[in-house]
Design a protein around this motif. Structure first.
Motif, PDB file in Angstrom:
ATOM      1  N   TRP A 171      16.179  -3.925   6.126  1.00 27.13           N
ATOM      2  CA  TRP A 171      15.180  -4.620   5.314  1.00 27.13           C
ATOM      3  C   TRP A 171      13.771  -4.352   5.854  1.00 27.13           C
ATOM      4  O   TRP A 171      12.848  -4.049   5.089  1.00 27.13           O
ATOM      5  N   PHE A 172      13.606  -4.438   7.186  1.00 25.00           N
ATOM      6  CA  PHE A 172      12.289  -4.170   7.772  1.00 25.00           C
ATOM      7  C   PHE A 172      11.878  -2.717   7.547  1.00 25.00           C
ATOM      8  O   PHE A 172      10.717  -2.427   7.238  1.00 25.00           O
ATOM      9  N   GLU A 173      12.820  -1.799   7.714  1.00 21.31           N
ATOM     10  CA  GLU A 173      12.502  -0.384   7.523  1.00 21.31           C
ATOM     11  C   GLU A 173      12.105  -0.097   6.075  1.00 21.31           C
ATOM     12  O   GLU A 173      11.154   0.641   5.820  1.00 21.31           O
ATOM     13  N   ARG A 210      10.779  -2.204   4.025  1.00 21.69           N
ATOM     14  CA  ARG A 210       9.467  -2.810   3.803  1.00 21.69           C
ATOM     15  C   ARG A 210       8.354  -1.896   4.326  1.00 21.69           C
ATOM     16  O   ARG A 210       7.326  -1.709   3.673  1.00 21.69           O
ATOM     17  N   GLU A 211       8.569  -1.320   5.510  1.00 22.71           N
ATOM     18  CA  GLU A 211       7.573  -0.403   6.067  1.00 22.71           C
ATOM     19  C   GLU A 211       7.438   0.845   5.201  1.00 22.71           C
ATOM     20  O   GLU A 211       6.330   1.321   4.952  1.00 22.71           O
ATOM     21  N   ARG A 261       7.987   1.053   2.043  1.00 20.11           N
ATOM     22  CA  ARG A 261       7.305   0.672   0.808  1.00 20.11           C
ATOM     23  C   ARG A 261       5.800   0.628   1.031  1.00 20.11           C
ATOM     24  O   ARG A 261       5.017   1.086   0.183  1.00 20.11           O
ATOM     25  N   LYS A 262       5.366   0.100   2.176  1.00 20.68           N
ATOM     26  CA  LYS A 262       3.927   0.071   2.484  1.00 20.68           C
ATOM     27  C   LYS A 262       3.369   1.491   2.579  1.00 20.68           C
ATOM     28  O   LYS A 262       2.290   1.781   2.064  1.00 20.68           O
TER      29      LYS A 262
END
Length: 68
Positions: free
Chosen positions: A30-32, A34-35, A37-38
């Motif tokens: 999930w964190f990866e 999100r990064e 996507r940014k």
């Protein structure tokens, strides 16, 4: 009876470790995502700016060629 308890305890510990690893993998993914996507939004903004600048450049070249 003690062997049954030991077997269940070992399986419980193994199951708990597997469960924790799955949770860590889900959170890490999930964190990866999100990064990523940014970063994708930044690249899209850069490409949009580049596209706008190219369009403006072509319009300026077209105007200059008509003036001569």
């Amino acid at each position: 009876m003690e062997a049954v308890f030991t077997t269940f305890a070992v399986w419980f510990i193994i199951g708990l470790i597997v469960f924790i690893l799955i949770i860590v993998a889900i959170i890490g993914t999930w964190f990866e995502a999100r990064e990523m996507r940014k970063e994708l939004e930044q690249v899209n903004a850069y490409l949009a700016t580049l596209n706008d600048n190219m369009i403006i450049g072509f319009q300026n070249n077209d105007r200059q060629s008509r003036n001569f």
